[in-house]
Design an enzyme around this catalytic site. Sequence first.
Site, PDB file in Angstrom:
ATOM      1  N   HIS A  20       5.097 -28.831   4.607  1.00 14.54           N
ATOM      2  CA  HIS A  20       5.469 -30.467   4.269  1.00 14.54           C
ATOM      3  C   HIS A  20       7.256 -30.460   4.509  1.00 14.54           C
ATOM      4  O   HIS A  20       7.742 -30.337   3.330  1.00 14.54           O
ATOM      5  CB  HIS A  20       4.454 -31.267   3.784  1.00 14.54           C
ATOM      6  CG  HIS A  20       4.531 -32.770   4.345  1.00 14.54           C
ATOM      7  ND1 HIS A  20       5.130 -33.632   4.440  1.00 14.54           N
ATOM      8  CD2 HIS A  20       3.585 -33.166   5.578  1.00 14.54           C
ATOM      9  CE1 HIS A  20       5.149 -34.505   4.898  1.00 14.54           C
ATOM     10  NE2 HIS A  20       4.050 -34.708   4.968  1.00 14.54           N
ATOM     11  N   GLN A  42      -2.397 -32.395  -0.715  1.00 12.90           N
ATOM     12  CA  GLN A  42      -3.524 -32.053   0.683  1.00 12.90           C
ATOM     13  C   GLN A  42      -4.737 -30.849  -0.316  1.00 12.90           C
ATOM     14  O   GLN A  42      -6.113 -30.973  -0.044  1.00 12.90           O
ATOM     15  CB  GLN A  42      -3.777 -31.217   1.761  1.00 12.90           C
ATOM     16  CG  GLN A  42      -2.720 -31.572   2.178  1.00 12.90           C
ATOM     17  CD  GLN A  42      -3.029 -33.475   3.704  1.00 12.90           C
ATOM     18  OE1 GLN A  42      -4.566 -32.993   3.147  1.00 12.90           O
ATOM     19  NE2 GLN A  42      -2.048 -33.711   4.107  1.00 12.90           N
ATOM     20  N   LYS A  44      -4.328 -40.259  -0.227  1.00 11.49           N
ATOM     21  CA  LYS A  44      -4.431 -38.791   0.449  1.00 11.49           C
ATOM     22  C   LYS A  44      -6.358 -38.915  -0.307  1.00 11.49           C
ATOM     23  O   LYS A  44      -6.726 -38.019  -0.161  1.00 11.49           O
ATOM     24  CB  LYS A  44      -3.988 -37.922   0.594  1.00 11.49           C
ATOM     25  CG  LYS A  44      -3.305 -37.994   1.449  1.00 11.49           C
ATOM     26  CD  LYS A  44      -2.314 -36.949   2.002  1.00 11.49           C
ATOM     27  CE  LYS A  44      -0.914 -37.149   2.884  1.00 11.49           C
ATOM     28  NZ  LYS A  44      -0.819 -37.729   4.584  1.00 11.49           N
ATOM     29  N   CYS A  64       3.839 -33.591  10.778  1.00 10.50           N
ATOM     30  CA  CYS A  64       5.694 -33.083   9.463  1.00 10.50           C
ATOM     31  C   CYS A  64       5.579 -32.312   9.320  1.00 10.50           C
ATOM     32  O   CYS A  64       5.984 -31.745   7.762  1.00 10.50           O
ATOM     33  CB  CYS A  64       5.749 -34.045   8.205  1.00 10.50           C
ATOM     34  SG  CYS A  64       5.341 -35.823   9.142  1.00 10.50           S
TER      35      CYS A  64
HETATM   36  N1  7TS Z   1       2.617 -33.095   1.154  1.00  9.19           N
HETATM   37  C1  7TS Z   1       2.001 -32.509   2.122  1.00  9.19           C
HETATM   38  C2  7TS Z   1       1.126 -31.268   1.995  1.00  9.19           C
HETATM   39  C3  7TS Z   1       1.249 -33.699   2.607  1.00  9.19           C
HETATM   40  O1  7TS Z   1      -0.176 -33.302   3.581  1.00  9.19           O
HETATM   41  C4  7TS Z   1       2.232 -34.786   2.773  1.00  9.19           C
HETATM   42  C5  7TS Z   1       1.380 -35.677   3.646  1.00  9.19           C
HETATM   43  C6  7TS Z   1       3.531 -35.509   2.496  1.00  9.19           C
HETATM   44  C7  7TS Z   1       3.218 -33.622   1.363  1.00  9.19           C
HETATM   45  C8  7TS Z   1       3.595 -36.118   2.243  1.00  9.19           C
HETATM   46  O2  7TS Z   1       2.970 -37.394   1.595  1.00  9.19           O
HETATM   47  P1  7TS Z   1       2.981 -39.235   1.578  1.00  9.19           P
HETATM   48  O3  7TS Z   1       2.158 -39.238   1.001  1.00  9.19           O
HETATM   49  O4  7TS Z   1       4.365 -39.434   0.535  1.00  9.19           O
HETATM   50  O5  7TS Z   1       3.804 -38.972   3.431  1.00  9.19           O
HETATM   51  N2  7TS Z   1       0.663 -35.344   5.168  1.00  9.19           N
HETATM   52  C9  7TS Z   1      -0.011 -35.775   6.602  1.00  9.19           C
HETATM   53  C10 7TS Z   1      -0.202 -35.093   7.336  1.00  9.19           C
HETATM   54  O6  7TS Z   1      -0.571 -34.291   7.259  1.00  9.19           O
HETATM   55  N3  7TS Z   1      -0.864 -36.193   8.114  1.00  9.19           N
HETATM   56  O7  7TS Z   1       0.203 -37.100   8.389  1.00  9.19           O
HETATM   57  C11 7TS Z   1       1.126 -37.390   6.779  1.00  9.19           C
END
Ligand code: 7TS
Length: 415
Positions: free
Chosen positions: A132, A212, A235, A373
């Site tokens: 990501h 995830q 999440k 992303c």
């Molecule tokens: N890493 C992974 C694997 C993710 O899926 C996400 C967010 C992040 C990092 C970043 O997380 P945050 O909470 O710091 O924003 N992924 C997604 C997605 O798949 N759709 O929207 C956000």
Amino acid sequence: MSPTVNATAQPLDVAAIRRDFPLLSRILHGKPVVYLDSAVSGQMPLRTIERMAKYERDEHTNVHRGVSTLSQEATDAYEAAREKVRKFIGAASIKEIVWTRGTTESINLVAQTFGRMKVGAGDEILLSAMEHHADIVPWQMLAEEKGATLKVIPLTDDGELILDSLDELITDRTRIVGVVHVSNVLGTINPVKEIIARAHAKGVPVLVDGAQAVPHLKVDVKDLDADFYVFSGHKLSGPTGIGVLYGKLAHLDAMPPWHGGGNMIRSVSWEKTTYIAAPGKFEAGTPPIAAAIGLGESIDYLEALGLDRIAAHEHELLAYATEKLSAIPGLRILGQAKDKASVLSFVVDGIHAHDMGSLLDGEGVVVRAGHHCAQPIMTRFGVPATTRASFAYFNTREDVDVLVSAVLKAIEIFK
Ligand code: 7TS
């Protein structure tokens, strides 16, 4: 069956679970909402929302401040949530659990402290091709600052990491490896334990992006031997604004603080400031207290359901959805790894993912459309965007059926 799923797990009582999520009873565009977007953000059970409301209504004050009974109560609840996180991921000590705003902030913290300490000109940072942006950009910024380079572990067409060349990719200039545990686009569950062991054999530390993974798999950071493991509360059926950085204590102790301010100091004078020990030295300022307490409540909820039962349920839905969607002519699923969790990305000939997403929305089906992303993955597979359905423990086969009919309807409209 996926090797990470316990086929003998007792089934979940999904009808009862659904009553814990009022949003699932909403009507969108005249249709019952079908929430297939838990990879973007999981829904919070009522008990989490109520626990946070109780803190705000009856207990609200700051933590680690003074001797008042209220402050002591808030501190106890906040620190109890840290202990829940510790237990949930199998960390040795609560000193290894740093609260952050989320996965993104956790990785930036590591890059800006540990990374800055370890990475110099000519050094290398090794990332997987399915990261990501949160596990790319902070490292790229560090590499630019230091004159280091990024190297990438490649992917097969099925969306699995090619690990044959890992031992060559990890060189004597590699200072850290960053790898996602479960891909948010492809759903691939990466063999992070093996990657960590191979990196450690060359003395290289590993950061695992578990954003995830934690909602779907039982994670044990000690068993994985991860140096850093990061995730977001939202999440994990918890609130936004809270996340976790797990770090081995020896690393955290050796790292300088990142943000400076109140709450992270031992003493301050005009000449010099000294810091408290980890995790406090990384937690400057007033934290999101209600969110931390709420995340603790969500962890209790998930543990009561059972991670193995959650994984088995979601895996069954994923298999069912994969079978149904694969049968649609012109539809291609991205990510066909042997070991997958809960995420299904697809493209349909002649329909842009955004159009597909909007048409599904009109049918009450909430999915994500876009590059998720993870633009380097889009480039790798030669698509601008995908439509992605992601499943949680409250989803049903009927939800998948509604998705499939809505996709077929969209295809008819675009004919
Ligand atoms: N890493 C992974 C694997 C993710 O899926 C996400 C967010 C992040 C990092 C970043 O997380 P945050 O909470 O710091 O924003 N992924 C997604 C997605 O798949 N759709 O929207 C956000």
